[in-house]
Scaffold this motif. Structure first.
Motif, PDB file in Angstrom:
ATOM      1  N   GLN B 152     -19.679 -35.782 -51.716  1.00  0.00           N
ATOM      2  CA  GLN B 152     -18.643 -34.819 -52.089  1.00  0.00           C
ATOM      3  C   GLN B 152     -18.025 -35.217 -53.428  1.00  0.00           C
ATOM      4  O   GLN B 152     -17.852 -36.406 -53.699  1.00  0.00           O
ATOM      5  CB  GLN B 152     -17.499 -34.807 -51.058  1.00  0.00           C
ATOM      6  CG  GLN B 152     -17.904 -34.408 -49.651  1.00  0.00           C
ATOM      7  CD  GLN B 152     -18.307 -32.951 -49.526  1.00  0.00           C
ATOM      8  OE1 GLN B 152     -18.052 -32.147 -50.432  1.00  0.00           O
ATOM      9  NE2 GLN B 152     -18.957 -32.600 -48.431  1.00  0.00           N
ATOM     10  N   LYS B 156     -12.689 -32.368 -54.111  1.00  0.00           N
ATOM     11  CA  LYS B 156     -12.738 -31.876 -52.732  1.00  0.00           C
ATOM     12  C   LYS B 156     -12.186 -32.904 -51.764  1.00  0.00           C
ATOM     13  O   LYS B 156     -11.439 -32.569 -50.841  1.00  0.00           O
ATOM     14  CB  LYS B 156     -14.187 -31.527 -52.327  1.00  0.00           C
ATOM     15  CG  LYS B 156     -14.676 -30.206 -52.862  1.00  0.00           C
ATOM     16  CD  LYS B 156     -16.043 -29.830 -52.306  1.00  0.00           C
ATOM     17  CE  LYS B 156     -15.974 -29.235 -50.906  1.00  0.00           C
ATOM     18  NZ  LYS B 156     -17.252 -28.565 -50.527  1.00  0.00           N
ATOM     19  N   ILE B 157     -12.572 -34.156 -51.960  1.00  0.00           N
ATOM     20  CA  ILE B 157     -12.081 -35.215 -51.066  1.00  0.00           C
ATOM     21  C   ILE B 157     -10.555 -35.257 -51.120  1.00  0.00           C
ATOM     22  O   ILE B 157      -9.893 -35.456 -50.106  1.00  0.00           O
ATOM     23  CB  ILE B 157     -12.698 -36.572 -51.458  1.00  0.00           C
ATOM     24  CG1 ILE B 157     -14.225 -36.518 -51.317  1.00  0.00           C
ATOM     25  CG2 ILE B 157     -12.111 -37.699 -50.605  1.00  0.00           C
ATOM     26  CD1 ILE B 157     -14.972 -37.665 -51.972  1.00  0.00           C
ATOM     27  N   TRP B 158      -9.998 -35.044 -52.319  1.00  0.00           N
ATOM     28  CA  TRP B 158      -8.539 -35.037 -52.458  1.00  0.00           C
ATOM     29  C   TRP B 158      -7.905 -33.720 -52.004  1.00  0.00           C
ATOM     30  O   TRP B 158      -6.682 -33.582 -52.048  1.00  0.00           O
ATOM     31  CB  TRP B 158      -8.153 -35.326 -53.914  1.00  0.00           C
ATOM     32  CG  TRP B 158      -8.286 -36.762 -54.311  1.00  0.00           C
ATOM     33  CD1 TRP B 158      -8.052 -37.848 -53.520  1.00  0.00           C
ATOM     34  CD2 TRP B 158      -8.674 -37.275 -55.595  1.00  0.00           C
ATOM     35  NE1 TRP B 158      -8.261 -39.008 -54.237  1.00  0.00           N
ATOM     36  CE2 TRP B 158      -8.643 -38.688 -55.502  1.00  0.00           C
ATOM     37  CE3 TRP B 158      -9.036 -36.685 -56.811  1.00  0.00           C
ATOM     38  CZ2 TRP B 158      -8.960 -39.512 -56.575  1.00  0.00           C
ATOM     39  CZ3 TRP B 158      -9.352 -37.499 -57.877  1.00  0.00           C
ATOM     40  CH2 TRP B 158      -9.329 -38.900 -57.760  1.00  0.00           C
ATOM     41  N   GLY B 159      -8.713 -32.761 -51.615  1.00  0.00           N
ATOM     42  CA  GLY B 159      -8.159 -31.513 -51.078  1.00  0.00           C
ATOM     43  C   GLY B 159      -7.738 -30.494 -52.117  1.00  0.00           C
ATOM     44  O   GLY B 159      -6.942 -29.604 -51.827  1.00  0.00           O
ATOM     45  N   TYR B 160      -8.278 -30.599 -53.335  1.00  0.00           N
ATOM     46  CA  TYR B 160      -7.853 -29.705 -54.409  1.00  0.00           C
ATOM     47  C   TYR B 160      -8.765 -28.487 -54.512  1.00  0.00           C
ATOM     48  O   TYR B 160      -9.936 -28.518 -54.127  1.00  0.00           O
ATOM     49  CB  TYR B 160      -7.862 -30.428 -55.759  1.00  0.00           C
ATOM     50  CG  TYR B 160      -6.997 -31.657 -55.823  1.00  0.00           C
ATOM     51  CD1 TYR B 160      -5.965 -31.877 -54.906  1.00  0.00           C
ATOM     52  CD2 TYR B 160      -7.214 -32.627 -56.804  1.00  0.00           C
ATOM     53  CE1 TYR B 160      -5.176 -33.018 -54.979  1.00  0.00           C
ATOM     54  CE2 TYR B 160      -6.429 -33.773 -56.879  1.00  0.00           C
ATOM     55  CZ  TYR B 160      -5.421 -33.961 -55.964  1.00  0.00           C
ATOM     56  OH  TYR B 160      -4.655 -35.095 -56.040  1.00  0.00           O
ATOM     57  N   ASP B 161      -8.221 -27.444 -55.102  1.00  0.00           N
ATOM     58  CA  ASP B 161      -8.916 -26.184 -55.336  1.00  0.00           C
ATOM     59  C   ASP B 161      -9.380 -26.182 -56.788  1.00  0.00           C
ATOM     60  O   ASP B 161      -8.565 -26.135 -57.702  1.00  0.00           O
ATOM     61  CB  ASP B 161      -7.924 -25.047 -55.063  1.00  0.00           C
ATOM     62  CG  ASP B 161      -8.455 -23.678 -55.422  1.00  0.00           C
ATOM     63  OD1 ASP B 161      -9.575 -23.592 -55.983  1.00  0.00           O
ATOM     64  OD2 ASP B 161      -7.745 -22.700 -55.159  1.00  0.00           O
ATOM     65  N   LYS B 162     -10.693 -26.221 -56.997  1.00  0.00           N
ATOM     66  CA  LYS B 162     -11.158 -26.408 -58.379  1.00  0.00           C
ATOM     67  C   LYS B 162     -10.931 -25.174 -59.248  1.00  0.00           C
ATOM     68  O   LYS B 162     -11.017 -25.263 -60.466  1.00  0.00           O
ATOM     69  CB  LYS B 162     -12.611 -26.887 -58.425  1.00  0.00           C
ATOM     70  CG  LYS B 162     -13.667 -25.844 -58.261  1.00  0.00           C
ATOM     71  CD  LYS B 162     -15.031 -26.461 -58.587  1.00  0.00           C
ATOM     72  CE  LYS B 162     -16.111 -25.402 -58.460  1.00  0.00           C
ATOM     73  NZ  LYS B 162     -17.425 -25.905 -58.871  1.00  0.00           N
ATOM     74  N   SER B 163     -10.613 -24.040 -58.624  1.00  0.00           N
ATOM     75  CA  SER B 163     -10.297 -22.875 -59.462  1.00  0.00           C
ATOM     76  C   SER B 163      -8.942 -23.056 -60.153  1.00  0.00           C
ATOM     77  O   SER B 163      -8.588 -22.301 -61.053  1.00  0.00           O
ATOM     78  CB  SER B 163     -10.281 -21.595 -58.613  1.00  0.00           C
ATOM     79  OG  SER B 163      -9.125 -21.545 -57.798  1.00  0.00           O
ATOM     80  N   LYS B 164      -8.176 -24.064 -59.737  1.00  0.00           N
ATOM     81  CA  LYS B 164      -6.837 -24.286 -60.304  1.00  0.00           C
ATOM     82  C   LYS B 164      -6.814 -25.279 -61.463  1.00  0.00           C
ATOM     83  O   LYS B 164      -5.741 -25.725 -61.868  1.00  0.00           O
ATOM     84  CB  LYS B 164      -5.888 -24.761 -59.210  1.00  0.00           C
ATOM     85  CG  LYS B 164      -5.610 -23.673 -58.185  1.00  0.00           C
ATOM     86  CD  LYS B 164      -4.479 -24.043 -57.261  1.00  0.00           C
ATOM     87  CE  LYS B 164      -4.131 -22.840 -56.381  1.00  0.00           C
ATOM     88  NZ  LYS B 164      -3.131 -23.193 -55.359  1.00  0.00           N
ATOM     89  N   ASN B 309       0.765 -38.291 -57.589  1.00  0.00           N
ATOM     90  CA  ASN B 309       1.573 -37.970 -56.408  1.00  0.00           C
ATOM     91  C   ASN B 309       2.997 -38.502 -56.540  1.00  0.00           C
ATOM     92  O   ASN B 309       3.949 -37.839 -56.109  1.00  0.00           O
ATOM     93  CB  ASN B 309       0.907 -38.532 -55.147  1.00  0.00           C
ATOM     94  CG  ASN B 309      -0.260 -37.674 -54.707  1.00  0.00           C
ATOM     95  OD1 ASN B 309      -0.226 -36.450 -54.816  1.00  0.00           O
ATOM     96  ND2 ASN B 309      -1.310 -38.306 -54.224  1.00  0.00           N
ATOM     97  N   MET B 339      -4.260 -30.480 -59.881  1.00  0.00           N
ATOM     98  CA  MET B 339      -2.879 -30.740 -59.474  1.00  0.00           C
ATOM     99  C   MET B 339      -1.962 -31.009 -60.669  1.00  0.00           C
ATOM    100  O   MET B 339      -0.772 -31.256 -60.481  1.00  0.00           O
ATOM    101  CB  MET B 339      -2.832 -31.937 -58.525  1.00  0.00           C
ATOM    102  CG  MET B 339      -3.417 -31.659 -57.177  1.00  0.00           C
ATOM    103  SD  MET B 339      -2.485 -30.407 -56.243  1.00  0.00           S
ATOM    104  CE  MET B 339      -1.243 -31.460 -55.483  1.00  0.00           C
TER     105      MET B 339
END
Lengths: 386, 386
Positions: B152, B156-164, B309, B339
């Protein structure tokens, strides 16, 4: 401590009559559809109540009880199932009714990719204020699902060494000396105990425990002390009794008194009732030595992981705590424990109807499984399709 | 902007003569052997210099140059390879020599499981103080490896949306107006530009850029302003020129002046030279509006992710920045960018000998690949075995 979960589950029958609600209410606040997803899978979210039966009457400074309202959640995606849990001790303000109302509004079908954890958990968080345990039940199920999709347990995904899990404390509730001695004897497998104080019989409690065992102790006052000078005297005495830290010694509103106590205390002073979410960690800096992170208060693993890193960045101590919970919540929280200074993850050991197997306590130490996600194995007799 | 990396690599020949050093020096500080690993694989760490060739002479407030010292790292485990990079602009104090010395001491063979990222990166961090780029080169290679082992990408592992992902800025260096106009014309694919200021010709620089384009700007003063009142006047003028933020307006030692400027400024004031690692983020709170996170300064992705974070927890803005780097460092940093409030990840576009393909800029916006790890594809002609 020998577990007899399976027997209790088989005869308990609580889940059999539970309501299964599949949330399919469209959400008008957020209509985001992921664009990068080629697969046409949906996340199917469901939940059912599972009232926890406590093995012993549980007494803290403010109340006593024999059950804890609880809801188990489930997210199914592409044949993979993640499990979550909301445990709702009554004094925290959530109930089966409030959680059911909240969870009925959760519509995960609008998201095509469970990996977009940040967006999904933001969406859940913005449905309505409060409801931290209900929110945690979605968060935990989603983490379990995503970990399973990656085929890795979260402690590994987060880069932790599972040999570094701490010993968990086991809680000795407030009671008469002979009952306390009996409970302490029963807890002989634990390498560290947590003693509840704050009801006026503090020294009697500690002396009863100390008459049975020499293991290190921690104490949780649950805001029970009102005078800072008395608190400091007690902390000094407790240090001599081989106590490692003192949790929430005074009411959370007495911020200046707590900061004074922390500055003078020979033991770390940990915040619990003062700490819910990220902004509370920042407020706690300079007031407490450290924080108690609980999934049911902080909305789940996403926030807990950030709070852990935030506290460490601020040079604060961290303990990972729990409510009375099934092995679902405990296994989830235990994924973080290799990075914590202390763990207080005994909540599953206090109930007699745990429908999961997960993190265990072996020789007093938390022992994580290598199952992916939050490291859980549901009981097939209860859950049927896994 | 059309890339011609491959052609440059084929004819460059720099890597061909590079030194390959396999670090096998036992580490006496830390002899930790992982106990949970059943497989008998080892991590094989190697590195080689790869001096970056800049397309244009690069001028900031304090110096000019045409190359950047750089080292590419490689960790092989169970047939999977992770890549990393140390980019070392001379003014930051590291060099090919210091990094080679540091990396020669890195012994990853003592760790049996690359998933124990926290322990491994702690070990690397404690080898010696400083050396942030050299440390980052190990961290990035390890993240690339572990992401590949999970199959992965890290976003993705960090839970982010790559469209952002944000639009990336492209940097316009300090120069004469006609050169600035020409550079701005060449940067027409970018939706936001970063203009270097701080050498006395500030308004001339902005006016030259504005004579060519109306896209939003950011400015980087690189500590160039010394007077807070002048700085505030400039910030007010810059706001009228559609500038989004001002980076490191004054010397990092003038903390009170910067805090005053931030308090009065109509634009966010971002810290860069002031910010290296986690403790600097805490110091920056109340002084700057936000921080610039650079992998080469903060020791890599582990610390960068925590700083991101942490800053968000402190309600601070975040930009992800870079040095002149190959697509290795840029792709790694870009995993965090969904992020971030802003991204300044143009470093790979400034060099003519990039041996990787990874995150690209499409219509001004960062476009992450779906390759696992840090999203990288090495050039087979240069790297041979991948």
């Amino acid at each position: 401590m020998k577990q007899t979960r399976r027997d209790f589950i088989k005869t308990g029958g609580i889940l059999a009559g539970g309501v299964v609600a599949t949330a399919a209410i469209p959400n008008t606040l957020n209509n985001k559809i992921s664009k990068q997803q080629s697969k046409n899978y949906e996340m199917n979210f469901s939940f059912k109540p599972h009232t926890l039966k406590l093995k012993h009457v549980f007494t803290i400074a403010t109340n006593s009880r024999t059950t804890t309202p609880d809801i188990i959640t489930r997210i199914e995606y592409d044949g993979v199932v993640g499990y979550g849990e909301a445990s709702m001790p009554p004094y925290l303000g959530e109930s089966e009714e409030t959680a059911t109302k909240f969870l009925s509004r959760v519509n995960l079908k609008q998201f095509k990719d469970p990996f977009e954890l940040e967006d999904i958990i933001d969406y859940v968080d913005y449905i309505e204020k409060g409801n931290p345990a209900a929110k945690a039940s979605v968060d935990i199920a989603l983490y379990d699902l995503v970990g399973k999709l990656m085929n890795q347990p979260w402690y590994k995904i987060w880069g932790y060494d599972k040999s570094k899990t701490p010993n968990t404390t086991f809680t000795i509730g407030i009671d008469k000396p002979d009952v306390v001695r009996q409970k302490t004897r029963e807890a002989k497998g634990f390498k560290i105990l947590k003693v509840k104080l704050g009801r006026g019989n503090d020294k009697q409690m500690i002396e009863a425990v100390r008459s049975v065992t020499n293991v290190p102790l921690t104490v949780d006052v649950n805001q029970g002390w009102k005078d800072k000078h008395y608190a400091l005297e007690m902390v000094q005495w407790l240090k001599e009794q081989n106590v490692e830290f003192v949790e929430q010694p005074m009411p959370k509103t007495q911020v200046d008194d707590i900061a004074w106590l922390t500055a003078h205390s020979p033991l770390p002073i940990m915040g619990d009732e003062s700490i819910q979410r990220i902004p509370d960690v920042i407020k706690a800096h300079g007031v407490y030595s450290g924080i108690n992170i609980k999934l049911m208060k902080c909305t789940g693993l996403r926030e807990a992981h950030k709070m852990l890193n935030l506290a460490k960045s601020l040079d604060m101590k961290v303990m990972i705590g729990c409510m009375t919970e099934t092995s679902c919540g405990i296994s989830a929280a235990s994924q973080l424990s290799p990075m914590a200074d202390w763990a207080d993850l005994d909540g599953n050991l206090l109930i007699s109807n745990d429908p999961f197997e997960g993190t265990k306590v072996i020789n007093g130490k938390l022992s994580l499984t290598d199952y992916p996600g939050i490291g859980l194995k549901p009981d097939k007799n209860v859950w049927g399709k896994i």
